[in-house]
Design a protein around this motif. Structure first.
Motif, PDB file in Angstrom:
ATOM      1  N   ALA A   1       0.810  -1.222   0.000  1.00  0.00           N
ATOM      2  CA  ALA A   1       0.000   0.000   0.000  1.00  0.00           C
ATOM      3  C   ALA A   1       0.841   1.269   0.000  1.00  0.00           C
ATOM      4  O   ALA A   1       0.440   2.292  -0.562  1.00  0.00           O
ATOM      5  CB  ALA A   1      -0.943   0.000   1.211  1.00  0.00           C
ATOM      6  N   THR A   2       2.008   1.211   0.651  1.00  0.00           N
ATOM      7  CA  THR A   2       2.878   2.389   0.691  1.00  0.00           C
ATOM      8  C   THR A   2       4.298   2.010   0.279  1.00  0.00           C
ATOM      9  O   THR A   2       4.682   0.834   0.324  1.00  0.00           O
ATOM     10  CB  THR A   2       2.937   3.016   2.103  1.00  0.00           C
ATOM     11  N   VAL A   3       5.063   3.012  -0.072  1.00  0.00           N
ATOM     12  CA  VAL A   3       6.470   2.817  -0.436  1.00  0.00           C
ATOM     13  C   VAL A   3       7.216   2.139   0.707  1.00  0.00           C
ATOM     14  O   VAL A   3       7.940   1.153   0.506  1.00  0.00           O
ATOM     15  CB  VAL A   3       7.130   4.179  -0.765  1.00  0.00           C
ATOM     16  N   PHE A   4       7.035   2.655   1.925  1.00  0.00           N
ATOM     17  CA  PHE A   4       7.786   2.135   3.070  1.00  0.00           C
ATOM     18  C   PHE A   4       7.438   0.668   3.338  1.00  0.00           C
ATOM     19  O   PHE A   4       8.332  -0.158   3.582  1.00  0.00           O
ATOM     20  CB  PHE A   4       7.495   2.979   4.311  1.00  0.00           C
ATOM     21  N   GLU A   5       6.163   0.324   3.267  1.00  0.00           N
ATOM     22  CA  GLU A   5       5.747  -1.070   3.474  1.00  0.00           C
ATOM     23  C   GLU A   5       6.348  -1.975   2.412  1.00  0.00           C
ATOM     24  O   GLU A   5       6.733  -3.120   2.686  1.00  0.00           O
ATOM     25  CB  GLU A   5       4.218  -1.177   3.443  1.00  0.00           C
ATOM     26  N   ASP A   6       6.410  -1.472   1.195  1.00  0.00           N
ATOM     27  CA  ASP A   6       6.955  -2.282   0.105  1.00  0.00           C
ATOM     28  C   ASP A   6       8.429  -2.616   0.347  1.00  0.00           C
ATOM     29  O   ASP A   6       8.857  -3.764   0.154  1.00  0.00           O
ATOM     30  CB  ASP A   6       6.794  -1.542  -1.229  1.00  0.00           C
ATOM     31  N   VAL A   7       9.180  -1.632   0.783  1.00  0.00           N
ATOM     32  CA  VAL A   7      10.603  -1.852   1.022  1.00  0.00           C
ATOM     33  C   VAL A   7      10.819  -2.740   2.256  1.00  0.00           C
ATOM     34  O   VAL A   7      11.825  -3.450   2.351  1.00  0.00           O
ATOM     35  CB  VAL A   7      11.342  -0.508   1.157  1.00  0.00           C
ATOM     36  N   CYS A   8       9.858  -2.729   3.175  1.00  0.00           N
ATOM     37  CA  CYS A   8       9.944  -3.581   4.376  1.00  0.00           C
ATOM     38  C   CYS A   8       9.662  -5.051   4.064  1.00  0.00           C
ATOM     39  O   CYS A   8       9.989  -5.935   4.875  1.00  0.00           O
ATOM     40  CB  CYS A   8       8.933  -3.112   5.435  1.00  0.00           C
ATOM     41  N   PHE A   9       9.070  -5.338   2.909  1.00  0.00           N
ATOM     42  CA  PHE A   9       8.601  -6.699   2.622  1.00  0.00           C
ATOM     43  C   PHE A   9       9.713  -7.751   2.692  1.00  0.00           C
ATOM     44  O   PHE A   9       9.561  -8.801   3.318  1.00  0.00           O
ATOM     45  CB  PHE A   9       7.938  -6.735   1.239  1.00  0.00           C
ATOM     46  N   GLY A  10      10.854  -7.475   2.047  1.00  0.00           N
ATOM     47  CA  GLY A  10      11.952  -8.441   2.035  1.00  0.00           C
ATOM     48  C   GLY A  10      12.502  -8.739   3.423  1.00  0.00           C
ATOM     49  O   GLY A  10      12.585  -9.910   3.827  1.00  0.00           O
ATOM     50  N   PRO A  11      12.871  -7.691   4.200  1.00  0.00           N
ATOM     51  CA  PRO A  11      13.348  -7.942   5.561  1.00  0.00           C
ATOM     52  C   PRO A  11      12.333  -8.659   6.444  1.00  0.00           C
ATOM     53  O   PRO A  11      12.720  -9.429   7.324  1.00  0.00           O
ATOM     54  CB  PRO A  11      13.651  -6.531   6.081  1.00  0.00           C
ATOM     55  N   LYS A  12      11.042  -8.414   6.214  1.00  0.00           N
ATOM     56  CA  LYS A  12      10.006  -9.132   6.976  1.00  0.00           C
ATOM     57  C   LYS A  12      10.124 -10.629   6.724  1.00  0.00           C
ATOM     58  O   LYS A  12       9.992 -11.446   7.638  1.00  0.00           O
ATOM     59  CB  LYS A  12       8.608  -8.658   6.556  1.00  0.00           C
ATOM     60  N   ASN A  13      10.353 -10.982   5.461  1.00  0.00           N
ATOM     61  CA  ASN A  13      10.494 -12.401   5.119  1.00  0.00           C
ATOM     62  C   ASN A  13      11.761 -13.016   5.712  1.00  0.00           C
ATOM     63  O   ASN A  13      11.875 -14.247   5.783  1.00  0.00           O
ATOM     64  CB  ASN A  13      10.507 -12.587   3.600  1.00  0.00           C
ATOM     65  N   GLN A  14      12.686 -12.175   6.101  1.00  0.00           N
ATOM     66  CA  GLN A  14      13.899 -12.657   6.764  1.00  0.00           C
ATOM     67  C   GLN A  14      13.678 -12.852   8.264  1.00  0.00           C
ATOM     68  O   GLN A  14      14.615 -13.184   8.990  1.00  0.00           O
ATOM     69  CB  GLN A  14      15.055 -11.680   6.514  1.00  0.00           C
TER      70      GLN A  14
END
Length: 290
Positions: A99-112
């Motif tokens: 939904a937002t730029v910041f959430e999108d960039v957080c996606f990869g580290p979340k999967n880590q």
């Protein structure tokens, strides 16, 4: 640390009448810290090649190792490899979906499976690294310009802190200013973070300016693998496979053929200008001494 390909071959439609080599007996090593350009006309195998580097495609035959480990071994962590060898596709904006730029960039580290504070720290750092303005962090990625979307997509990969960053035509479709901005940012990342960059581009000028090593693909085979200067010295062979050298190469070759004693192994206008001025100065001194 390196990614190593040994006798890698990839066949489309294996065992059918449509069987075709996409890669043929590729031997290649990419070390951490390298800045490599990959060139080739459409269908040459360059996009297929980069998709083998992090296991998105599996070779029909041959071996690929990452840091000495066989990526096709049963117990090898392919998900972990894809976090260490990050790939953005030709139009990376299609990789954006949050939904937002910041959430999108957080996606990869979340999967880590990282702690929330670390996830957000990495996302902020990655966005800063690609020069993305903070006031747009909460904006929808779908409301951004093409160049801004590219930066967000690259930041999403950088947030996973990869050792290798693979970029498939990162400047495609951008205007000249946008192209320069994104490529200068990639160069800066390489220099400041020591990340190995593998840049796929159809622009010989871009490759000449930025990369330290060039790989040229043709019909699934690696035909050149050397410094840009040495690769472009084979400009006649490049022409035969539908490629060319930077425009300045042809200018210098023409000057030489017309009797102007210049070197021709220059890749940028700035280098060529210095050479021409040097030769003119030498000729002027010779004329004065005559």
């Amino acid at each position: 640390m390196s990614i190593k390909l040994e006798h890698v071959t990839y066949l489309y439609g294996q065992g059918t009448v449509y069987e075709k080599y996409a890669l043929k007996d590729i031997n290649l090593e990419i070390k951490k810290g390298d800045f490599i350009g990959i060139a080739g006309h459409t269908g040459s195998g360059k996009s297929t090649l980069i998709q083998h580097l992090n296991g998105l495609e599996k070779a029909t035959s041959g071996k690929i190792t990452y840091d000495g480990q066989d990526i096709y071994a049963k117990d090898f962590d392919l998900d972990g490899l894809r976090m260490k060898v990050g790939l953005t596709f030709q139009y990376p904006e299609y990789q954006l979906f949050e939904a937002t730029v910041f959430e999108d960039v957080c996606f990869g580290p979340k999967n880590q499976k990282l702690p929330k504070e670390e996830i957000e720290r990495r996302a902020r750092e990655a966005l800063q690294l690609v020069g993305f303005p903070e006031e747009l962090y909460e904006k929808s990625p779908f409301q951004l310009s093409g160049g801004q979307k590219r930066r967000v997509a690259i930041a999403g990969v950088l947030a996973m802190q990869p050792d290798y960053l693979i970029l498939d035509e990162p400047a495609a479709g951008l205007d000249p200013i946008g192209r320069t901005e994104i490529l200068e940012q990639i160069k800066k990342l390489h220099e400041e973070k020591g990340i190995a960059v593998i840049l796929v581009s159809h622009s010989m000028e871009e490759l000449a300016k930025y990369v330290d090593r060039m790989i040229v693909m043709n019909q699934g085979e690696k035909v050149f693998d050397d410094t840009p200067k040495k690769v472009f010295s084979h400009y006649k062979e490049l022409e035969k496979i539908g490629l060319s050298a930077p425009a300045i190469t042809y200018v210098m070759e023409e000057l030489k053929q017309r009797g102007f004693p210049v070197r021709t192994d220059f890749l940028t206008i700035e280098e060529a200008k210095e050479e021409i001025l040097k030769v003119l100065s030498r000729k002027s001194k010779e004329g004065n001494n005559a």
